[in-house]
Design a protein around this motif. Structure first.
Motif, PDB file in Angstrom:
ATOM      1  N   THR A 197      -5.283   5.867   1.316  1.00 18.06           N
ATOM      2  CA  THR A 197      -4.503   5.232   0.251  1.00 18.06           C
ATOM      3  C   THR A 197      -4.270   6.227  -0.885  1.00 18.06           C
ATOM      4  O   THR A 197      -5.154   7.025  -1.188  1.00 18.06           O
ATOM      5  CB  THR A 197      -5.308   4.040  -0.313  1.00 18.06           C
TER       6      THR A 197
ATOM      7  N   THR B  81      -4.214   6.432  -4.674  1.00 17.44           N
ATOM      8  CA  THR B  81      -4.633   5.571  -5.774  1.00 17.44           C
ATOM      9  C   THR B  81      -3.863   5.926  -7.044  1.00 17.44           C
ATOM     10  O   THR B  81      -3.220   5.084  -7.640  1.00 17.44           O
ATOM     11  CB  THR B  81      -6.151   5.670  -6.010  1.00 17.44           C
ATOM     12  N   THR B  82      -3.914   7.188  -7.407  1.00 18.18           N
ATOM     13  CA  THR B  82      -3.173   7.555  -8.614  1.00 18.18           C
ATOM     14  C   THR B  82      -1.954   8.355  -8.233  1.00 18.18           C
ATOM     15  O   THR B  82      -2.029   9.344  -7.501  1.00 18.18           O
ATOM     16  CB  THR B  82      -4.041   8.408  -9.556  1.00 18.18           C
TER      17      THR B  82
ATOM     18  N   GLY C 246       0.832  -1.194   0.000  1.00 18.86           N
ATOM     19  CA  GLY C 246       0.000   0.000   0.000  1.00 18.86           C
ATOM     20  C   GLY C 246       0.869   1.246   0.000  1.00 18.86           C
ATOM     21  O   GLY C 246       1.948   1.243   0.586  1.00 18.86           O
TER      22      GLY C 246
ATOM     23  N   SER D 244      -7.168  -1.397   1.476  1.00 23.84           N
ATOM     24  CA  SER D 244      -8.445  -1.304   0.771  1.00 23.84           C
ATOM     25  C   SER D 244      -8.341  -0.129  -0.192  1.00 23.84           C
ATOM     26  O   SER D 244      -7.338   0.581  -0.218  1.00 23.84           O
ATOM     27  CB  SER D 244      -9.592  -1.101   1.758  1.00 23.84           C
ATOM     28  N   LYS D 245      -9.388   0.064  -0.921  1.00 25.03           N
ATOM     29  CA  LYS D 245      -9.429   1.137  -1.909  1.00 25.03           C
ATOM     30  C   LYS D 245      -9.156   2.482  -1.235  1.00 25.03           C
ATOM     31  O   LYS D 245      -8.470   3.330  -1.775  1.00 25.03           O
ATOM     32  CB  LYS D 245     -10.812   1.098  -2.559  1.00 25.03           C
ATOM     33  N   ASP D 246      -9.683   2.657  -0.029  1.00 26.89           N
ATOM     34  CA  ASP D 246      -9.590   3.960   0.628  1.00 26.89           C
ATOM     35  C   ASP D 246      -8.470   4.083   1.648  1.00 26.89           C
ATOM     36  O   ASP D 246      -7.921   5.164   1.840  1.00 26.89           O
ATOM     37  CB  ASP D 246     -10.917   4.279   1.328  1.00 26.89           C
TER      38      ASP D 246
END
Ligand code: ADP
Ligand code: MG
Length: 234
Positions: free
Chosen positions: A225, A227-228, A116, A153-155
């Motif tokens: 997190t 993400t990009t 992560g 997780s995604k977040d």
């Protein structure tokens, strides 16, 4: 008897505590200096010399602890926000603390099955986890297990730190992070957790602590997190 605590903001003005902290460093140094003066006496009996040297050592150790628990955080001008690979950062921190774990007969068990990325200042992230992990090791003077796990997780990237140490009462848990709150007497500064909470808050993270006397303590820490990855945004 399971105590839980969610703390978002405990201390607003930690950054302004620099002056108070420098006092915490100056006091033991002044004391050490005083005893060094006393040692500068050719006729001082041997047992007095030994006693004064031991006081000097204690005072210097005390200043050193304050610096270790706090100082990285006290340099806001040097904050550099980068993309941090949580797994790599934690591995490095564990390397730093492995000798202390061995000394306490603590086995460190990790589960970093996922990678992560988060955004933050590397030094502060380190300071935060060194303070948490050092407390965990200090809670297990007669050995035990220290589990360090990451979830993704995604977040959020969640880091869980669990020890099988002495645990805390609900009163102790409630006071966690209060400046100068320590149950370690002269071996504690009571600054470590205050710094932890401040760093997590500065990184838009969350911390939750559970503890049970004689069973142990678990810290759940989560950070948003990334993400990009966009260099211009970091
Ligand atoms: P210090 O370690 O110098 O005492 P900290 O701010 O780091 O100060 O911690 C404050 C107090 O919180 C400790 O004195 C201890 O009572 C309690 N504490 C923190 N982490 C743990 C843990 N993992 N297990 C038991 N008690 C803990
Ligand atoms: Mg501590």
């Amino acid at each position: 008897l399971k105590h839980q605590l969610i703390k978002v903001e405990k201390l607003k003005a930690v950054e302004q505590m620099g002056a108070a902290i420098s006092h915490e460093i100056r006091n033991p140094l002044t004391a050490a200096n005083g005893f060094v003066q006393l040692l500068n006496d050719d006729y001082l009996p041997r047992h007095k010399r030994r006693e004064y040297l031991s006081i000097v050592k204690d005072e210097l150790n005390s200043a050193e602890r304050v610096i270790q628990d706090y100082l990285t955080f006290a340099k806001p001008s040097l904050v550099k926000i980068e993309e941090l690979n949580v797994k790599n950062e934690l591995k490095q921190i564990i390397n730093i603390l492995t000798p202390m774990a061995n000394q306490n007969s603590v086995e460190i068990i990790t589960d970093f099955s996922v990678i992560g990325f988060i955004k933050g200042d590397r030094q502060r992230f380190r300071q935060c986890f060194i303070n948490i992990l050092k407390n965990a090791l200090e809670a297990m003077p007669n050995g035990g297990y220290l589990y360090i796990e990451t979830h993704f997780s995604k977040d959020y990237v969640t880091i869980r730190v669990r020890d099988t140490g002495i645990g805390m009462t609900s009163e102790q848990l409630a006071r966690l992070g209060e400046p100068y709150y320590s149950t370690k007497g002269k071996n504690g500064t009571g600054l470590g957790m205050m710094v932890v909470y401040s760093i997590i808050r500065a990184m838009n993270g969350f911390i939750r602590v559970e503890s049970e006397m004689e069973i142990g303590t678990t810290f759940h820490i989560k950070f948003p997190t990334i993400t990009t990855y966009n260099k211009n945004e970091i």
